[in-house]
Scaffold this motif. Structure first.
Motif: not given
Length: 517
Positions: A46-66
């Motif tokens: 798969f070409p996609i390895q990870d992703a980060t979603v930034t919330l309105k308050n600046g916090e982040k949701l991190i979707i790591g490789k696993e």
């Protein structure tokens, strides 16, 4: 409870997908397995390895490789397992279902998708289904392909009227309804919410007549009357409620994520439907919501939806003030108890389709004619639905001034031929009813004009360029559109076409119907 009588012929013919069943079993296992079953793509490619979603308050949701490997791979048809567990817990916290141990949850691609599957599961062609009326137009569209007979249940300011529901069910005769659709909180389009007492009455009737309740509650959290309203699911001691929830109003509309809670046998059939059609809802969307709930916890999620509720309450109040300012005397409406809509009745107007589809659109306003929210769409409806969810206060104010015909002060200068009196009052012109010569409504006693009357009107008002007023002359004379402008007086010799020698004064332009239709 025996659910066999409720299933449609299509539902009874469904069989689980063998591969999807294997995947679901594998997803439930806690220990590693060697997969030699269905054709899973190799995740290392798969070409996609990870992703980060930034919330309105600046916090982040991190979707790591696993975790991303699970996001990009086929998943369980019931839903991403961690999210399913979170939704089960959220449901128990909010509704305390009496039969929670016999209740299942399945994740869907929004609530409309889920309601469509419910219709497929429960309805054969010709089966009656009771529907709360008025109701969201999308529900009608979702159910109609299955060929049911939609039977409207009359409503008042508290929702479905129990006494009238009994009468409706009694009239079903030898073909009793087995399903009822209800939108109990902040109904779309009316904004009406059912009290707990009303819910209990409706539930008791459903038990008496052995009916499955489809509880569609997308505005459960956008409720301006109570903290968190009582649900049918909370009252369900017999296992006859399928509840439909959605993240469209609380997290994202485009994420297309909802979930259904109800008796396990019904949830199982819906899961088989998902297996044989879409496979499962988007795992990426499910993981984003799951990670958001992980970060926030249920209480922080509730705090978020409470803040949404207050923002929508403010927007509702802006719309209410604008309506009181511009539509008083022209329209009637009830203050919505929640949701995103006003349900407005235009006084003196039999049907609003031309008003909305032509006049409102021409001045850049989009609203919905009321006929789309009733079962018999071919019949005239004097209502319109407007939303206050996204428009700014300035746009709301302009919307209210544009949407309905404006009142003016009019005096009959020349008495209609054959009439002994004239009108000199605040009036609003409404389009000519079928079979009558003409019609005036609002704060005036109508004095009918003969079919071939010839008269002119002195207008005592100044109008903005965008304001329009539709005048329909007596039968046999051409219909015209009056558009008031601020360009100064026109010569009194200006006449409208050919057969009517009427002259108009004070800031008035005459336009042929051909120019505007």
């Amino acid at each position: 409870m025996d659910y066999g009588r409720f299933f449609s012929q299509v539902a009874l013919r469904r069989e689980p997908s063998a591969v999807s069943t294997l995947r679901d079993k594998a997803a439930d296992k806690k220990t590693p397995i060697i997969w030699l079953g269905g054709g899973l793509p190799n995740p290392s490619l798969f070409p996609i390895q990870d992703a980060t979603v930034t919330l309105k308050n600046g916090e982040k949701l991190i979707i790591g490789k696993e975790l991303m490997v699970k996001v990009l791979q086929y998943s369980s048809s019931k839903g991403f397992p961690p999210l399913v567990q979170q939704l089960q817990q959220l449901t128990e916290d909010l509704h305390q279902p009496p039969r929670m141990c016999e209740t299942g949850v399945v994740v869907t691609m929004g609530s409309i998708n889920a309601l469509s599957m419910a219709g497929n599961m429960l309805l054969n062609p010709g089966d009656p289904i009771i529907v709360q009326e008025p109701l969201f137009s999308g529900i009608i569209s979702a159910l109609l392909p299955y060929g049911p007979k939609l039977i409207p249940a009359a409503t008042d300011d508290e929702g479905i009227v129990p006494s009238l529901l009994r009468e409706t069910l009694a009239r079903c005769g030898d073909c009793p309804a087995k399903v009822m659709y209800v939108n109990p909180t902040a109904n779309n389009p009316t904004g009406v919410s059912m009290s707990e007492a009303r819910l209990r009455e409706i539930y008791d009737i459903a038990c008496e007549y052995n009916i499955i309740i489809l509880e569609d509650d997308p505005y459960y959290f956008i409720n301006f009357v109570e903290d968190l309203p009582t649900s049918f699911l909370k009252l369900d001691t017999e296992g006859r409620v399928l509840r439909f929830d959605s993240f469209s109003k609380t997290v994202s509309a485009g994420i297309r994520l909802g979930y259904v809670t109800g008796p396990q046998p019904l949830i199982d059939i819906m899961t088989v439907d998902i297996m044989s059609s879409v496979g499962h809802a988007s795992t990426l969307a499910q993981v984003v919501v799951s990670e958001l709930l992980n970060k926030w916890g249920h209480q922080e999620y509730l705090n978020h939806v409470y803040s949404l509720r207050e923002e929508y309450r403010k927007k509702r109040d802006v719309m209410q003030k604008a309506a009181e300012k511009h539509l008083a005397g022209l329209c009637e409406w009830k203050l919505p108890s929640g949701g995103m809509f006003f349900w407005i009745k235009v006084l003196g107007l039999e049907d609003t389709q031309r008003l909305i589809n032509e006049a409102a659109t021409r001045v850049g306003v989009v609203a919905m004619p009321g006929c789309y929210f009733v079962v018999r769409r071919e019949e005239p409806c004097p209502y319109i639905r407007v939303t206050y969810s996204v428009a700014s206060p300035e746009e709301v104010d302009r919307n209210c001034t544009s949407e309905c015909p404006r009142p003016l002060k009019a005096t009959w200068i020349t008495k209609p031929r054959g009439s002994a009196s004239h009108v000199d009052q605040q009036v609003m012109w409404i389009s000519k009813p079928c079979g009558s010569a003409s019609h005036v409504d609002q704060q005036a006693t109508w004095i009918s004009k003969p079919r071939r009357s010839r008269c002119h009107v002195d207008l005592d008002a100044t109008w903005g360029v965008a304001d329009v007023l539709w005048i329909y002359y007596p039968r046999g004379l051409p219909s015209q559109m009056l558009q008031a402008t601020c360009c100064g007086l026109l010569p009194t010799s200006r006449r409208h076409p050919r057969c009517c020698p009427t002259s108009w004064r004070h800031n008035v332009c005459l336009t042929s119907p051909r120019d505007v239709f």
